[in-house]
Design a protein around this motif. Structure first.
Motif, PDB file in Angstrom:
ATOM      1  N   GLY A 147       1.159  -1.682   0.135  1.00 22.36           N
ATOM      2  CA  GLY A 147      -0.310   0.060   0.299  1.00 22.36           C
ATOM      3  C   GLY A 147       0.443   1.547   0.224  1.00 22.36           C
ATOM      4  N   THR A 148       0.350   2.039  -0.372  1.00 30.80           N
ATOM      5  CA  THR A 148       0.685   4.043  -0.266  1.00 30.80           C
ATOM      6  C   THR A 148       0.050   4.749   0.997  1.00 30.80           C
ATOM      7  OG1 THR A 148      -0.784   4.413  -2.184  1.00 30.80           O
ATOM      8  CG2 THR A 148       1.489   3.765  -2.810  1.00 30.80           C
ATOM      9  N   THR A 149      -0.827   4.964   0.619  1.00 34.67           N
ATOM     10  CA  THR A 149      -1.580   6.170   2.430  1.00 34.67           C
ATOM     11  C   THR A 149      -2.381   4.881   2.702  1.00 34.67           C
ATOM     12  OG1 THR A 149      -1.564   7.871   0.093  1.00 34.67           O
ATOM     13  CG2 THR A 149      -2.272   7.681   2.938  1.00 34.67           C
ATOM     14  N   ILE A 150      -1.988   4.542   4.003  1.00 38.99           N
ATOM     15  CA  ILE A 150      -2.996   4.157   4.770  1.00 38.99           C
ATOM     16  C   ILE A 150      -3.145   4.854   6.108  1.00 38.99           C
ATOM     17  CG2 ILE A 150      -3.715   1.518   6.346  1.00 38.99           C
ATOM     18  CD1 ILE A 150      -2.118   0.679   3.945  1.00 38.99           C
ATOM     19  N   ASN A 151      -4.529   4.668   6.951  1.00 35.73           N
ATOM     20  CA  ASN A 151      -4.702   5.837   7.882  1.00 35.73           C
ATOM     21  C   ASN A 151      -5.540   4.837   7.972  1.00 35.73           C
ATOM     22  OD1 ASN A 151      -4.201   8.067   5.251  1.00 35.73           O
ATOM     23  ND2 ASN A 151      -2.934   8.084   6.731  1.00 35.73           N
ATOM     24  N   SER A 152      -5.385   5.390  10.104  1.00 32.62           N
ATOM     25  CA  SER A 152      -6.555   5.484  10.863  1.00 32.62           C
ATOM     26  C   SER A 152      -7.375   4.044  10.899  1.00 32.62           C
ATOM     27  CB  SER A 152      -7.858   6.654  10.723  1.00 32.62           C
ATOM     28  OG  SER A 152      -7.050   7.534  11.209  1.00 32.62           O
ATOM     29  N   GLU A 190       6.200  -8.906   5.590  1.00 35.33           N
ATOM     30  CA  GLU A 190       4.768  -9.344   6.203  1.00 35.33           C
ATOM     31  C   GLU A 190       4.022  -8.489   6.821  1.00 35.33           C
ATOM     32  OE1 GLU A 190       2.759 -13.475   6.983  1.00 35.33           O
ATOM     33  OE2 GLU A 190       4.709 -13.871   8.991  1.00 35.33           O
ATOM     34  N   GLY A 191       3.092  -7.895   7.736  1.00 37.74           N
ATOM     35  CA  GLY A 191       2.825  -7.418   8.163  1.00 37.74           C
ATOM     36  C   GLY A 191       1.245  -7.114   8.695  1.00 37.74           C
ATOM     37  N   ALA A 192       1.106  -7.022   9.642  1.00 40.03           N
ATOM     38  CA  ALA A 192      -0.162  -7.095  10.348  1.00 40.03           C
ATOM     39  C   ALA A 192      -0.853  -5.530   9.464  1.00 40.03           C
ATOM     40  CB  ALA A 192      -0.194  -7.034  12.162  1.00 40.03           C
ATOM     41  N   VAL A 193      -0.113  -5.098   9.284  1.00 40.49           N
ATOM     42  CA  VAL A 193      -0.816  -3.269   8.680  1.00 40.49           C
ATOM     43  C   VAL A 193      -0.498  -4.105   7.369  1.00 40.49           C
ATOM     44  CG1 VAL A 193      -1.035  -0.974   8.665  1.00 40.49           C
ATOM     45  CG2 VAL A 193      -0.727  -2.302  10.540  1.00 40.49           C
ATOM     46  N   ALA A 194       0.900  -3.891   7.092  1.00 36.00           N
ATOM     47  CA  ALA A 194       1.320  -4.101   5.260  1.00 36.00           C
ATOM     48  C   ALA A 194       2.409  -4.821   5.196  1.00 36.00           C
ATOM     49  CB  ALA A 194       1.285  -2.480   4.963  1.00 36.00           C
ATOM     50  N   GLY A 195       2.283  -5.233   4.651  1.00 37.96           N
ATOM     51  CA  GLY A 195       3.525  -6.067   3.891  1.00 37.96           C
ATOM     52  C   GLY A 195       4.864  -5.467   3.567  1.00 37.96           C
ATOM     53  N   GLN A 196       4.015  -4.514   2.572  1.00 39.63           N
ATOM     54  CA  GLN A 196       4.920  -3.733   2.489  1.00 39.63           C
ATOM     55  C   GLN A 196       4.282  -1.753   1.527  1.00 39.63           C
ATOM     56  OE1 GLN A 196       7.945  -2.013   2.653  1.00 39.63           O
ATOM     57  NE2 GLN A 196       8.877  -3.490   0.303  1.00 39.63           N
ATOM     58  N   ILE A 197       5.211  -0.960   2.280  1.00 38.37           N
ATOM     59  CA  ILE A 197       4.904   0.075   1.383  1.00 38.37           C
ATOM     60  C   ILE A 197       5.144   0.825   0.494  1.00 38.37           C
ATOM     61  CG2 ILE A 197       3.827   0.300   3.975  1.00 38.37           C
ATOM     62  CD1 ILE A 197       5.554   2.678   4.593  1.00 38.37           C
ATOM     63  N   ASP A 198       5.214   1.867   0.167  1.00 40.50           N
ATOM     64  CA  ASP A 198       5.633   2.475  -1.256  1.00 40.50           C
ATOM     65  C   ASP A 198       6.989   2.990  -0.443  1.00 40.50           C
ATOM     66  OD1 ASP A 198       5.816   3.707  -3.378  1.00 40.50           O
ATOM     67  OD2 ASP A 198       5.265   5.741  -3.344  1.00 40.50           O
ATOM     68  N   ILE A 199       7.959   2.502  -1.331  1.00 39.81           N
ATOM     69  CA  ILE A 199       9.382   2.790  -1.282  1.00 39.81           C
ATOM     70  C   ILE A 199      10.075   3.752  -2.573  1.00 39.81           C
ATOM     71  CG2 ILE A 199       9.733   0.911   0.409  1.00 39.81           C
ATOM     72  CD1 ILE A 199      11.127  -0.395  -2.607  1.00 39.81           C
ATOM     73  N   GLU A 200      11.049   4.766  -2.346  1.00 35.60           N
ATOM     74  CA  GLU A 200      11.906   5.497  -2.611  1.00 35.60           C
ATOM     75  C   GLU A 200      12.070   4.358  -3.666  1.00 35.60           C
ATOM     76  OE1 GLU A 200      12.468   7.969  -5.197  1.00 35.60           O
ATOM     77  OE2 GLU A 200      11.564   8.404  -3.592  1.00 35.60           O
ATOM     78  N   LYS A 201      12.629   4.261  -4.892  1.00 35.25           N
ATOM     79  CA  LYS A 201      13.053   3.619  -5.714  1.00 35.25           C
ATOM     80  C   LYS A 201      15.300   4.140  -5.577  1.00 35.25           C
ATOM     81  CE  LYS A 201       9.840   2.891  -9.047  1.00 35.25           C
ATOM     82  NZ  LYS A 201       9.418   2.827 -10.565  1.00 35.25           N
ATOM     83  N   ASP A 202      15.389   5.159  -5.640  1.00 30.82           N
ATOM     84  CA  ASP A 202      17.135   5.152  -5.392  1.00 30.82           C
ATOM     85  C   ASP A 202      17.288   4.368  -4.338  1.00 30.82           C
ATOM     86  OD1 ASP A 202      16.902   5.938  -7.851  1.00 30.82           O
ATOM     87  OD2 ASP A 202      16.904   8.270  -7.673  1.00 30.82           O
ATOM     88  N   THR A 203      16.831   4.567  -3.218  1.00 30.90           N
ATOM     89  CA  THR A 203      17.345   5.095  -1.893  1.00 30.90           C
ATOM     90  C   THR A 203      16.571   3.521  -1.003  1.00 30.90           C
ATOM     91  OG1 THR A 203      16.024   5.758  -0.852  1.00 30.90           O
ATOM     92  CG2 THR A 203      17.448   7.280  -1.788  1.00 30.90           C
ATOM     93  N   MET A 262      14.009   3.772   1.009  1.00 29.01           N
ATOM     94  CA  MET A 262      13.307   4.545   1.802  1.00 29.01           C
ATOM     95  C   MET A 262      12.213   4.164   1.477  1.00 29.01           C
ATOM     96  SD  MET A 262      15.850   5.315   3.822  1.00 29.01           S
ATOM     97  CE  MET A 262      14.911   5.926   4.788  1.00 29.01           C
ATOM     98  N   LYS A 263      11.069   3.692   2.995  1.00 26.47           N
ATOM     99  CA  LYS A 263       9.595   3.326   2.717  1.00 26.47           C
ATOM    100  C   LYS A 263       9.421   5.448   2.757  1.00 26.47           C
ATOM    101  CE  LYS A 263       9.300  -0.662   4.569  1.00 26.47           C
ATOM    102  NZ  LYS A 263      10.628  -1.210   4.861  1.00 26.47           N
ATOM    103  N   HIS A 264       8.762   5.016   2.509  1.00 29.76           N
ATOM    104  CA  HIS A 264       7.211   6.515   1.998  1.00 29.76           C
ATOM    105  C   HIS A 264       6.319   6.933   3.518  1.00 29.76           C
ATOM    106  CE1 HIS A 264       8.350   7.823  -1.994  1.00 29.76           C
ATOM    107  NE2 HIS A 264       9.067   7.931  -1.405  1.00 29.76           N
ATOM    108  N   ILE A 265       6.670   6.617   4.978  1.00 30.57           N
ATOM    109  CA  ILE A 265       6.441   6.658   6.034  1.00 30.57           C
ATOM    110  C   ILE A 265       5.264   7.613   6.451  1.00 30.57           C
ATOM    111  CG2 ILE A 265       8.234   4.724   6.777  1.00 30.57           C
ATOM    112  CD1 ILE A 265       8.874   7.233   8.497  1.00 30.57           C
TER     113      ILE A 265
END
Length: 328
Positions: free
Chosen positions: A61-66, A80-93, A95-98
């Motif tokens: 997912g990319t945007t997950i709120n509340s 794997e994750g209770a909320v999300a297995g993975q979120i949107d990341i910066e392709k170069d670095t 880094m997760k877009h938390i």
């Protein structure tokens, strides 16, 4: 589902069984590259058989709120994750877009929130006991789900209190497609249920004959047999008191299924005999028995705790003796 365009999923709730072969298995959304998930609840059974990214709310997912999540996972998938297995990341670095993830809660006893990480303010674990008293907690979040599955298909579901003993569960009477089959549920033991729980069942063939483990003296044959429809947990036991001209049988049958016995057979050593049912007060009733090989058979359910088989051939022999002695 795979969402590649901008979408909004708002205030949805799911306790479904989700199985995916490819990347992206989630309680609300499987693979969501663009869009928002807001105010959703995920309580389902999540599994990815061959891919990565499994999450209680979103596989990816990319945007997950509340959102709140209390999922169950079958296998340990990559990402794997209770909320999300993975979120949107910066392709170069990488880094997760938390910054697009906020205000999500989950029960965190065995699994982290996002790809193995718990992130304060984004995906925070909470203890079940503490969250139950919070008036803002959704009612469904306060329940522990027990899912019954047969051949990977969900057949039924229970909601139980936190800490319920698995041995106290009421198992469903699931009926297979074929009349000569039944569902055998695995034994969950006496564990305390503190998170979503899965119990698997296996379809098995009904047994048509059940034998007592006790043998008739000197024969190697079971004292008693019953015919009908039986499951693996049904038990038949029998004892016999052998007399010169009659035998007494004590028969015990244990089963959770009513009317499963169609006929009883007791080992009968006599050439010609009659069978009687013996009530608890000792009164006996003559039954309609039929000799079947070495056994006396009585049709119907086990109506008596004890049975008596009497040798009647001795009476014929006495009559024959006196008839020969005195003539006709």
């Amino acid at each position: 589902d795979k969402y590649l365009l901008r979408n909004i999923i708002l205030d949805c709730k799911s306790d479904a069984c989700v199985t995916s072969k490819k990347d992206g298995a989630g309680g609300i959304a499987g693979f969501m590259e663009h869009g928002i998930i807001y105010g959703c609840e995920g309580y389902g059974y999540i599994e990815s058989t061959e891919g990565s990214y499994t999450g209680g709310i979103a596989g990816y997912g990319t945007t997950i709120n509340s959102c709140v999540a209390f999922p169950m996972f079958v296998n340990d998938a990559d990402r794997e994750g209770a909320v999300a297995g993975q979120i949107d990341i910066e392709k170069d670095t990488h880094m997760k877009h938390i910054e697009a993830i906020s205000g999500n809660r989950f029960v965190g006893e065995e699994i982290a929130g996002i790809d193995g990480l718990n992130i304060e303010g984004c995906a925070e674990p909470v203890e079940f006991i503490s969250i139950v008293s919070d008036p803002k907690t959704p009612e469904d979040f306060k329940k522990i789900r027990v899912i019954f599955k047969v051949d990977d298909d969900k057949t039924s579901q229970l909601s139980v209190a936190y800490g319920t003993k698995a041995s106290k569960l009421a198992f469903p009477m699931t009926m297979p497609d074929e009349e000569d089959e039944y569902v055998s549920w695995e034994d969950p033991g006496n564990v305390s249920i503190t998170r979503p729980f899965i119990i698997d069942g296996t379809v098995k063939k009904l047994e048509k004959t059940l034998k007592s483990g006790e043998l008739y003296p000197g024969t190697g044959q079971p004292i008693a047999l019953v015919s009908g429809s039986f499951v693996e947990t049904d038990k038949l036991s029998a004892s016999v008191t052998v007399g010169e001209n009659e035998n007494e049988y004590d028969v015990k049958y244990i089963s959770d299924i009513k009317d499963s016995v169609e006929a009883l057979r007791l080992y009968d050593p006599f050439e010609k005999a009659e069978i009687f049912g013996v009530a608890a007060d000792g009164r006996e009733t003559k039954l309609d028995g039929e000799k079947k090989g070495s056994y006396m058979e009585v049709k119907g359910d086990l109506a008596y705790p004890e049975y008596r088989i009497k040798d009647v051939a001795i009476g014929d022999r006495i009559k024959s003796f006196f008839g020969g002695l005195f003539g006709k």
